[in-house]
Motif scaffolding. Sequence first.
Motif, PDB file in Angstrom:
ATOM      1  N   GLU A  41       0.827  -1.199   0.000  1.00 23.72           N
ATOM      2  CA  GLU A  41       0.000   0.000   0.000  1.00 23.72           C
ATOM      3  C   GLU A  41       0.866   1.256   0.000  1.00 23.72           C
ATOM      4  OE1 GLU A  41      -2.702   2.098  -0.697  1.00 23.72           O
ATOM      5  OE2 GLU A  41      -3.717   0.291   0.043  1.00 23.72           O
ATOM      6  N   ASP A  42       0.451   2.277  -0.777  1.00 23.59           N
ATOM      7  CA  ASP A  42       1.190   3.542  -0.778  1.00 23.59           C
ATOM      8  C   ASP A  42       0.301   4.745  -0.453  1.00 23.59           C
ATOM      9  OD1 ASP A  42      -0.323   3.785  -3.066  1.00 23.59           O
ATOM     10  OD2 ASP A  42       1.382   3.890  -4.451  1.00 23.59           O
ATOM     11  N   ASP A  43      -0.956   4.478  -0.077  1.00 23.58           N
ATOM     12  CA  ASP A  43      -1.905   5.552   0.220  1.00 23.58           C
ATOM     13  C   ASP A  43      -2.015   5.725   1.736  1.00 23.58           C
ATOM     14  OD1 ASP A  43      -3.994   7.313   0.514  1.00 23.58           O
ATOM     15  OD2 ASP A  43      -5.442   6.156  -0.677  1.00 23.58           O
ATOM     16  N   THR A  44      -1.475   6.829   2.248  1.00 26.26           N
ATOM     17  CA  THR A  44      -1.454   7.075   3.687  1.00 26.26           C
ATOM     18  C   THR A  44      -2.849   7.081   4.292  1.00 26.26           C
ATOM     19  OG1 THR A  44       0.628   8.307   3.582  1.00 26.26           O
ATOM     20  CG2 THR A  44      -0.793   8.766   5.472  1.00 26.26           C
ATOM     21  N   SER A  45      -3.845   7.491   3.526  1.00 24.89           N
ATOM     22  CA  SER A  45      -5.198   7.578   4.067  1.00 24.89           C
ATOM     23  C   SER A  45      -5.802   6.209   4.379  1.00 24.89           C
ATOM     24  CB  SER A  45      -6.120   8.332   3.098  1.00 24.89           C
ATOM     25  OG  SER A  45      -6.379   7.564   1.936  1.00 24.89           O
ATOM     26  N   GLU A  46      -5.140   5.124   3.957  1.00 27.31           N
ATOM     27  CA  GLU A  46      -5.621   3.782   4.264  1.00 27.31           C
ATOM     28  C   GLU A  46      -5.261   3.338   5.673  1.00 27.31           C
ATOM     29  OE1 GLU A  46      -7.620   1.676   2.431  1.00 27.31           O
ATOM     30  OE2 GLU A  46      -7.886   3.527   1.278  1.00 27.31           O
ATOM     31  N   LEU A  47      -4.437   4.101   6.385  1.00 23.39           N
ATOM     32  CA  LEU A  47      -4.067   3.750   7.750  1.00 23.39           C
ATOM     33  C   LEU A  47      -5.238   3.967   8.703  1.00 23.39           C
ATOM     34  CD1 LEU A  47      -0.514   5.378   7.896  1.00 23.39           C
ATOM     35  CD2 LEU A  47      -1.025   2.916   7.995  1.00 23.39           C
ATOM     36  N   LYS A  48      -5.441   3.012   9.608  1.00 25.24           N
ATOM     37  CA  LYS A  48      -6.538   3.085  10.562  1.00 25.24           C
ATOM     38  C   LYS A  48      -6.112   2.436  11.878  1.00 25.24           C
ATOM     39  CE  LYS A  48      -9.716   1.794   6.759  1.00 25.24           C
ATOM     40  NZ  LYS A  48      -8.723   1.237   5.820  1.00 25.24           N
ATOM     41  N   ILE A  49      -6.723   2.886  12.981  1.00 27.74           N
ATOM     42  CA  ILE A  49      -6.702   2.130  14.232  1.00 27.74           C
ATOM     43  C   ILE A  49      -8.055   1.453  14.348  1.00 27.74           C
ATOM     44  CG2 ILE A  49      -6.694   2.237  16.752  1.00 27.74           C
ATOM     45  CD1 ILE A  49      -4.748   4.531  16.614  1.00 27.74           C
ATOM     46  N   SER A  50      -8.050   0.124  14.509  1.00 25.05           N
ATOM     47  CA  SER A  50      -9.321  -0.582  14.624  1.00 25.05           C
ATOM     48  C   SER A  50      -9.525  -1.244  15.968  1.00 25.05           C
ATOM     49  CB  SER A  50      -9.462  -1.628  13.516  1.00 25.05           C
ATOM     50  OG  SER A  50      -9.962  -1.035  12.341  1.00 25.05           O
ATOM     51  N   SER A  51      -8.482  -1.365  16.772  1.00 24.49           N
ATOM     52  CA  SER A  51      -8.655  -2.004  18.068  1.00 24.49           C
ATOM     53  C   SER A  51      -7.622  -1.473  19.045  1.00 24.49           C
ATOM     54  CB  SER A  51      -8.508  -3.528  17.937  1.00 24.49           C
ATOM     55  OG  SER A  51      -8.774  -4.178  19.158  1.00 24.49           O
ATOM     56  N   VAL A  52      -8.048  -1.294  20.281  1.00 22.44           N
ATOM     57  CA  VAL A  52      -7.129  -1.019  21.390  1.00 22.44           C
ATOM     58  C   VAL A  52      -7.499  -1.978  22.515  1.00 22.44           C
ATOM     59  CG1 VAL A  52      -6.555   1.372  20.848  1.00 22.44           C
ATOM     60  CG2 VAL A  52      -8.618   0.900  22.161  1.00 22.44           C
ATOM     61  N   VAL A  53      -6.484  -2.531  23.167  1.00 20.45           N
ATOM     62  CA  VAL A  53      -6.688  -3.559  24.181  1.00 20.45           C
ATOM     63  C   VAL A  53      -5.895  -3.212  25.425  1.00 20.45           C
ATOM     64  CG1 VAL A  53      -6.511  -6.019  24.706  1.00 20.45           C
ATOM     65  CG2 VAL A  53      -6.903  -5.280  22.340  1.00 20.45           C
ATOM     66  N   ALA A  54      -6.545  -3.145  26.578  1.00 21.89           N
ATOM     67  CA  ALA A  54      -5.852  -2.883  27.834  1.00 21.89           C
ATOM     68  C   ALA A  54      -5.080  -4.131  28.250  1.00 21.89           C
ATOM     69  CB  ALA A  54      -6.850  -2.492  28.913  1.00 21.89           C
ATOM     70  N   VAL A  55      -3.815  -3.941  28.635  1.00 26.02           N
ATOM     71  CA  VAL A  55      -2.983  -5.083  29.033  1.00 26.02           C
ATOM     72  C   VAL A  55      -2.342  -4.861  30.401  1.00 26.02           C
ATOM     73  CG1 VAL A  55      -2.540  -5.928  26.712  1.00 26.02           C
ATOM     74  CG2 VAL A  55      -1.044  -4.181  27.656  1.00 26.02           C
ATOM     75  N   GLY A  56      -2.980  -4.059  31.251  1.00 26.30           N
ATOM     76  CA  GLY A  56      -2.480  -3.846  32.604  1.00 26.30           C
ATOM     77  C   GLY A  56      -1.933  -2.451  32.810  1.00 26.30           C
ATOM     78  N   GLY A  57      -2.216  -1.891  33.991  1.00 27.24           N
ATOM     79  CA  GLY A  57      -1.761  -0.545  34.281  1.00 27.24           C
ATOM     80  C   GLY A  57      -2.346   0.446  33.296  1.00 27.24           C
ATOM     81  N   ASN A  58      -1.491   1.298  32.755  1.00 28.52           N
ATOM     82  CA  ASN A  58      -1.898   2.248  31.726  1.00 28.52           C
ATOM     83  C   ASN A  58      -1.366   1.842  30.358  1.00 28.52           C
ATOM     84  OD1 ASN A  58      -3.419   4.099  33.265  1.00 28.52           O
ATOM     85  ND2 ASN A  58      -1.539   4.982  34.103  1.00 28.52           N
ATOM     86  N   ARG A  59      -1.203   0.530  30.159  1.00 30.38           N
ATOM     87  CA  ARG A  59      -0.650   0.039  28.898  1.00 30.38           C
ATOM     88  C   ARG A  59      -1.756  -0.457  27.968  1.00 30.38           C
ATOM     89  NH1 ARG A  59       3.318  -4.445  29.399  1.00 30.38           N
ATOM     90  NH2 ARG A  59       1.685  -5.316  30.740  1.00 30.38           N
ATOM     91  N   LEU A  60      -1.523  -0.220  26.683  1.00 29.45           N
ATOM     92  CA  LEU A  60      -2.477  -0.627  25.652  1.00 29.45           C
ATOM     93  C   LEU A  60      -1.761  -1.304  24.496  1.00 29.45           C
ATOM     94  CD1 LEU A  60      -4.656   2.584  25.040  1.00 29.45           C
ATOM     95  CD2 LEU A  60      -5.365   0.554  26.301  1.00 29.45           C
ATOM     96  N   LEU A  61      -2.440  -2.278  23.894  1.00 29.69           N
ATOM     97  CA  LEU A  61      -2.073  -2.723  22.562  1.00 29.69           C
ATOM     98  C   LEU A  61      -2.876  -1.893  21.577  1.00 29.69           C
ATOM     99  CD1 LEU A  61      -1.982  -6.632  22.553  1.00 29.69           C
ATOM    100  CD2 LEU A  61      -0.056  -5.066  22.250  1.00 29.69           C
ATOM    101  N   VAL A  62      -2.226  -1.342  20.571  1.00 25.88           N
ATOM    102  CA  VAL A  62      -2.882  -0.527  19.551  1.00 25.88           C
ATOM    103  C   VAL A  62      -2.666  -1.190  18.199  1.00 25.88           C
ATOM    104  CG1 VAL A  62      -3.013   1.735  18.454  1.00 25.88           C
ATOM    105  CG2 VAL A  62      -2.515   1.576  20.897  1.00 25.88           C
ATOM    106  N   GLU A  63      -3.765  -1.430  17.485  1.00 29.90           N
ATOM    107  CA  GLU A  63      -3.672  -2.043  16.164  1.00 29.90           C
ATOM    108  C   GLU A  63      -3.642  -0.976  15.077  1.00 29.90           C
ATOM    109  OE1 GLU A  63      -6.130  -4.910  13.054  1.00 29.90           O
ATOM    110  OE2 GLU A  63      -7.184  -3.781  14.613  1.00 29.90           O
ATOM    111  N   GLU A  64      -2.564  -0.929  14.320  1.00 28.50           N
ATOM    112  CA  GLU A  64      -2.479  -0.104  13.113  1.00 28.50           C
ATOM    113  C   GLU A  64      -2.725  -1.038  11.935  1.00 28.50           C
ATOM    114  OE1 GLU A  64       1.139   2.122  12.690  1.00 28.50           O
ATOM    115  OE2 GLU A  64       1.324   2.470  14.842  1.00 28.50           O
ATOM    116  N   ARG A  65      -3.606  -0.641  11.024  1.00 26.49           N
ATOM    117  CA  ARG A  65      -3.908  -1.568   9.936  1.00 26.49           C
ATOM    118  C   ARG A  65      -4.296  -0.844   8.654  1.00 26.49           C
ATOM    119  NH1 ARG A  65      -9.020  -2.348   8.033  1.00 26.49           N
ATOM    120  NH2 ARG A  65     -10.775  -1.594   9.290  1.00 26.49           N
TER     121      ARG A  65
END
Length: 454
Positions: free
Chosen positions: A314-338
């Motif tokens: 992919e070469d189109d920057t506008s295709e970037l999205k966050i679709s999920s965030v997951v709490a994994v303890g404390g103030n930490r998150l998993l962030v999905e870039e897709r």
Amino acid sequence: MSPHATGRRHAQRLVAGGVPLAVIAALAATGPAAGAGDEGSVASKSRAAHVVHTATLGDIPLGAFSNTLLPGSVDNDRGVDLGGIGSDIYPAGRKGEFWTLTDRGPNGQIKVDGTKRRTFPVPGFDPAIVKIRVAGGTVRVLDAIPITTTSGKPVTGLSNQASRDEAPYSYDARTPLAFNPNGLDTEGIVRAADGSFWLADEYGPSLVHVSARGKVLTRYVPEGLRLTGADYPVVEALPSVLLHRKINRGFEGLAQLPAGDLVMAVQSPLSLPDTDAGEASRTTRLLRFSPKKKAVTAEYAYRFDPVNVVDPSEDDTSELKISSVVAVGGNRLLVEERTDKAARLHLVRLDRAANILGGPWEDDTTSPSLEQLDDPAGSGVPVLSKRLVVDLGTVKGVPGKIEGIARVDRDTLALINDNDFGMTDGEGAFDAQGRLVDSGIETSVIYVRLPRGI
């Protein structure tokens, strides 16, 4: 997920006989045997993320599903099966059981006279919270909760406001449909300790609190949205800068931190000051909301990787999205870039020093805007630091368009894809009889084992 006439008639007879939805799902569910991981030795798997199990949702007619929850809500499902439950996934407590969420329902785009129109082939569809169990190679529906208004009517998934949302049309894009201020495009879910649910919505964007049985208790929207006519309480409690969200790119990810605060992710950079700036930007925002204070208490700048790093095709920057965030303890998150074809998960920590709430980036007259900065950190913006956990695009057996992620245990994630109810865009989405030409993409839950725990 192409419809099978015999299975469809069987399911409809069961509905008429009053058999519970869970039984319909169990009888309709078909799928492959439990999925295998990557090819290669056990030793090689231990050094890389790999799929350890796959389960698939079988064919359940959408009309039968919807009318079991809300009788008479769908008069013609146009051959569409239940799907779209991959908007998010959240652990339900027991092993193999999860809460999932549909989005606004089957929808697509058809170009008419050079302009794309948003279609809603099943306008009576009501977004639902769906409890599932992964059992062998199948995903079974255990329960389903319709999302309803104060008076018990379906919220529907129809667009809210003519001034901000795409006009809704029939399946063939020829007949205009009415806007509905109650409509929700639900994309994120967590369950509170009291059994109620919090949902993230793309239209507002908004944060929606619903009861344990799906009734909207409060919808929190940006200041200045002026959403009128809704049959439930609407509170303007979110920053007004969110009014610049890109169409169909509002809140997508939602997580609940251990202390109870919620974190919402704006799917894409805001269109600030204009569409071109948002399309070119790699900076989006996370917001922290306190259910106790009923207010946003922090905001964070999140920086995407370059699009060709997330997805080499992919070469189109506008295709970037966050679709999920997951709490994994404390103030930490998993962030999905897709993108639609690839995804990477990063670990971030929500440090207090990174809070930009109330600063100049909340003012939509600030120039250049946060979204326009080529190097936000170099300009003094406290961008969240991140560490790559896994590149799902390199894991064999992971499908495209992963929108929901849940933590199963320290070493394992459950992923769910959005199959868009088997919909595709364009005039070929339906045949001459107005019946769906199914894409063949299934809804699946995929367990991925990580080489290092989180």
